[in-house]
Design a protein around this motif. Structure first.
Motif, PDB file in Angstrom:
ATOM      1  N   SER A  78       0.803  -1.293   0.128  1.00  0.00           N
ATOM      2  CA  SER A  78      -0.028  -0.114  -0.063  1.00  0.00           C
ATOM      3  C   SER A  78       1.108   1.057  -0.066  1.00  0.00           C
ATOM      4  O   SER A  78       0.700   2.121  -0.751  1.00  0.00           O
ATOM      5  N   HIS A  79       1.928   1.127   0.742  1.00  0.00           N
ATOM      6  CA  HIS A  79       2.766   2.544   0.753  1.00  0.00           C
ATOM      7  C   HIS A  79       3.559   2.683  -0.357  1.00  0.00           C
ATOM      8  O   HIS A  79       3.472   3.738  -1.062  1.00  0.00           O
ATOM      9  N   ALA A  80       3.910   1.709  -0.932  1.00  0.00           N
ATOM     10  CA  ALA A  80       4.478   1.780  -2.462  1.00  0.00           C
ATOM     11  C   ALA A  80       3.638   2.227  -3.602  1.00  0.00           C
ATOM     12  O   ALA A  80       3.938   3.062  -4.534  1.00  0.00           O
ATOM     13  N   SER A  81       2.190   1.654  -3.482  1.00  0.00           N
ATOM     14  CA  SER A  81       1.345   2.054  -4.541  1.00  0.00           C
ATOM     15  C   SER A  81       0.830   3.398  -4.400  1.00  0.00           C
ATOM     16  O   SER A  81       0.728   4.061  -5.413  1.00  0.00           O
ATOM     17  N   GLN A  82       0.642   3.899  -3.230  1.00  0.00           N
ATOM     18  CA  GLN A  82      -0.126   5.021  -3.007  1.00  0.00           C
ATOM     19  C   GLN A  82       1.243   6.030  -3.230  1.00  0.00           C
ATOM     20  O   GLN A  82       0.609   7.216  -3.899  1.00  0.00           O
ATOM     21  N   GLY A  83       2.218   6.003  -2.763  1.00  0.00           N
ATOM     22  CA  GLY A  83       3.169   6.994  -3.359  1.00  0.00           C
ATOM     23  C   GLY A  83       3.614   6.970  -4.696  1.00  0.00           C
ATOM     24  O   GLY A  83       3.867   8.133  -5.143  1.00  0.00           O
ATOM     25  N   PHE A  84       3.508   5.798  -5.440  1.00  0.00           N
ATOM     26  CA  PHE A  84       3.746   5.847  -6.952  1.00  0.00           C
ATOM     27  C   PHE A  84       2.509   6.611  -7.558  1.00  0.00           C
ATOM     28  O   PHE A  84       2.704   7.401  -8.551  1.00  0.00           O
ATOM     29  N   GLY A  85       1.093   6.304  -7.106  1.00  0.00           N
ATOM     30  CA  GLY A  85       0.031   7.240  -7.646  1.00  0.00           C
ATOM     31  C   GLY A  85       0.148   8.624  -7.270  1.00  0.00           C
ATOM     32  O   GLY A  85      -0.083   9.677  -8.104  1.00  0.00           O
ATOM     33  N   PHE A  86       0.699   9.112  -6.204  1.00  0.00           N
ATOM     34  CA  PHE A  86       0.932  10.553  -5.628  1.00  0.00           C
ATOM     35  C   PHE A  86       1.870  11.116  -6.896  1.00  0.00           C
ATOM     36  O   PHE A  86       1.664  12.280  -7.459  1.00  0.00           O
ATOM     37  N   ASP A  87       3.060  10.269  -7.120  1.00  0.00           N
ATOM     38  CA  ASP A  87       4.255  11.151  -7.715  1.00  0.00           C
ATOM     39  C   ASP A  87       3.598  11.153  -9.369  1.00  0.00           C
ATOM     40  O   ASP A  87       4.059  11.960  -9.921  1.00  0.00           O
ATOM     41  N   LEU A  88       3.142  10.019  -9.634  1.00  0.00           N
ATOM     42  CA  LEU A  88       2.732  10.019 -11.207  1.00  0.00           C
ATOM     43  C   LEU A  88       1.550  11.077 -11.374  1.00  0.00           C
ATOM     44  O   LEU A  88       1.727  11.978 -12.285  1.00  0.00           O
ATOM     45  N   ARG A  89       0.474  11.436 -10.395  1.00  0.00           N
ATOM     46  CA  ARG A  89      -0.327  12.441 -10.766  1.00  0.00           C
ATOM     47  C   ARG A  89       0.329  13.829 -10.696  1.00  0.00           C
ATOM     48  O   ARG A  89      -0.087  14.743 -11.510  1.00  0.00           O
ATOM     49  N   ASP A  90       1.200  13.742  -9.632  1.00  0.00           N
ATOM     50  CA  ASP A  90       1.977  15.100  -9.582  1.00  0.00           C
ATOM     51  C   ASP A  90       2.598  15.528 -10.990  1.00  0.00           C
ATOM     52  O   ASP A  90       2.523  16.527 -11.197  1.00  0.00           O
TER      53      ASP A  90
END
Length: 341
Positions: A78-90
Motif C-alpha cells: 500500500s505504501h509503495a502503490s499510494q506513493g507511486f500514484g501520488f508522484d505520477l499524478r503530480d
C-alpha cells in the motif's frame, strides 16, 4: 509502460519488503497441506495423540506466521502503490501545466482529465495488485503443482496436466481483453469530451435550440461506451466458469484415482488429502489469476492511455484533427465559439 514504472524506483525498498513478506506467506501456505498429511498419517491413523499435538502446534504457529507476513506485505505494498500514484499524478499535472497552446488545441481537456484521474487510479491499484497478488498467484499455482508431485507423483500428474491448459487459456484471454479495454478507454474519452463541450457551450446550445441534438449525441457516445464495456466484461467474466469446470473435474478425478491408489497401497490417506488441498489452492490461485488478468488488461490500456500524450513533449504529439481543433470537439460548438463576441 517504460515511462511510467520508473516512478516506482523511489519506493523500491517498500516494494522489496512487500515481495519478501509475500514469499514468507507463500512458503508457509505451501507447507500446510504437507503438515496436515503428517497429522493424518502419523497421528490420526496411528492413534498417536502426541504426534497430533506436535504437528498441530507447528501448523498453528505457521498459520500465525503467515497471517503476520500477509499484514506486513499489504502494508508495504500500500505504501509503495499510494506513493507511486501520488508522484505520477503530480508529474502529470506539472506536465499539463507546461503544455503549449498548440497541444491544448490538439487535445480536448476531457482526455487530460481522464488521464489524471481514472487512468492514474487504475495504475495505482494495479501496482498494489502486482506487489500483493500478481507475483504471488503464479508462484502459488506452480508451487502447488510441484508439491503435489512431491507428495504423490501419480496424483500430482493430474495437476501438472490441467494447470498448463488453464495458463494458456488465460494468456489468450489477456491479449484479447487488453485490446477491448483500450477501446473502452477511447469510448470513455468520447463521453467525457461530449459532456465537457455541452457544459461549456450550454448557452450557445440553447440559443440555437440544439438541445435535442446534443442529448442524442451524448446518448450515442454513452451507448458506444456501454457496448464496449459489456463486451469486454463478458469476455473476462466467462473465464471463471471455465476454470471452475476444469479444476472441479480434476478434483473428481483425484478422488477417484486416490481411492484406487489407497486400496492398492500406493498412496496414503494423508497424501491424498494433501494433493486435494493443493488442487484447491490451485483453483483459488487460477480464479484469482483470472481477475488479475482482467485488471492487467485495464492496466495496459490505462498505461498506454496515460503515456500516449501526457508524458511526452508537445512537439511529439500526433496530429489527429484539423488545425486549431481539439480531438473530440464538434464542429458546431467550435465554430460557434469562434464567432462568439
Amino acid at each position: 509502460m517504460s515511462m511510467i514504472f520508473p516512478f516506482l524506483k523511489k519506493y523500491r525498498v517498500a516494494a522489496g519488503f512487500a515481495l519478501l513478506m509475500m514469499l514468507v506467506e507463500l512458503a508457509v501456505q505451501l507447507s500446510q497441506p504437507l503438515l496436515i498429511s503428517k497429522i493424518i498419517d502419523g497421528g490420526i491413523r496411528q492413534r498417536n495423540l502426541s504426534v497430533v499435538w506436535l504437528w498441530g502446534g507447528i501448523l498453528a504457529a505457521s498459520a500465525a506466521l503467515a497471517f503476520t507476513a500477509g499484514i506486513l506485505s499489504s502494508f508495504f505494498a500500500s505504501h509503495a502503490s499510494q506513493g507511486f500514484g501520488f508522484d505520477l499524478r503530480d508529474k502529470l499535472y506539472a506536465k499539463v501545466q507546461s503544455l503549449s497552446y498548440e497541444a491544448f488545441n490538439r487535445f480536448a481537456a476531457s482526455t487530460l482529465i481522464t488521464r489524471l484521474t481514472g487512468d492514474v487510479t487504475q495504475l495505482q491499484d494495479m501496482v498494489f495488485t502486482c506487489l500483493r497478488f500478481m507475483s504471488r498467484i503464479p508462484l502459488m499455482v506452480v508451487g502447488s503443482v510441484i508439491m503435489g508431485l512431491v507428495v504423490q507423483w501419480r496424483l500430482g500428474l493430474i495437476l501438472a496436466v490441467t494447470v498448463p491448459v488453464m495458463i494458456v487459456f488465460l494468456f489468450i484471454l489477456m491479449r484479447r481483453s487488453s485490446r477491448m479495454f483500450h477501446t473502452v478507454q477511447s469510448k470513455l474519452d468520447g463521453v467525457n469530451s461530449a459532456l465537457q463541450e455541452n457544459l461549456t457551450g450550454i448557452r450557445l446550445i440553447r440559443v440555437f435550440v440544439r438541445m435535442g441534438h446534443e442529448i442524442g449525441r451524448f446518448a450515442g457516445y454513452s451507448k458506444d461506451l456501454m457496448r464496449s464495456t459489456v463486451s469486454a466484461l463478458r469476455l473476462t467474466e466467462s473465464t471463471m466458469p471455465f476454470i471452475l469446470l476444469m479444476m472441479n473435474g480434476g478434483i473428481l478425478l483425484l478422488l477417484w484415482l486416490g481411492r484406487i491408489q489407497i486400496t492398492a497401497g500406493a498412496a496414503t490417506q494423508g497424501q491424498t488429502v494433501a494433493v486435494i488441498n493443493y488442487s484447491l489452492r490451485t483453483i483459488g490461485g487460477l480464479s484469482a489469476l483470472s481477475g488479475v488478468v482482467a485488471g492487467y488488461s485495464r492496466l495496459l490500456a490505462s498505461g498506454l492511455h496515460t503515456g500516449q500524450y501526457s508524458l511526452r513533449t508537445a512537439g511529439r504529439f500526433r496530429r489527429r484533427g484539423g488545425k486549431g481543433r481539439q480531438i473530440g470537439q464538434r464542429p458546431f460548438l467550435h465554430h460557434a465559439s469562434a464567432g462568439r463576441v
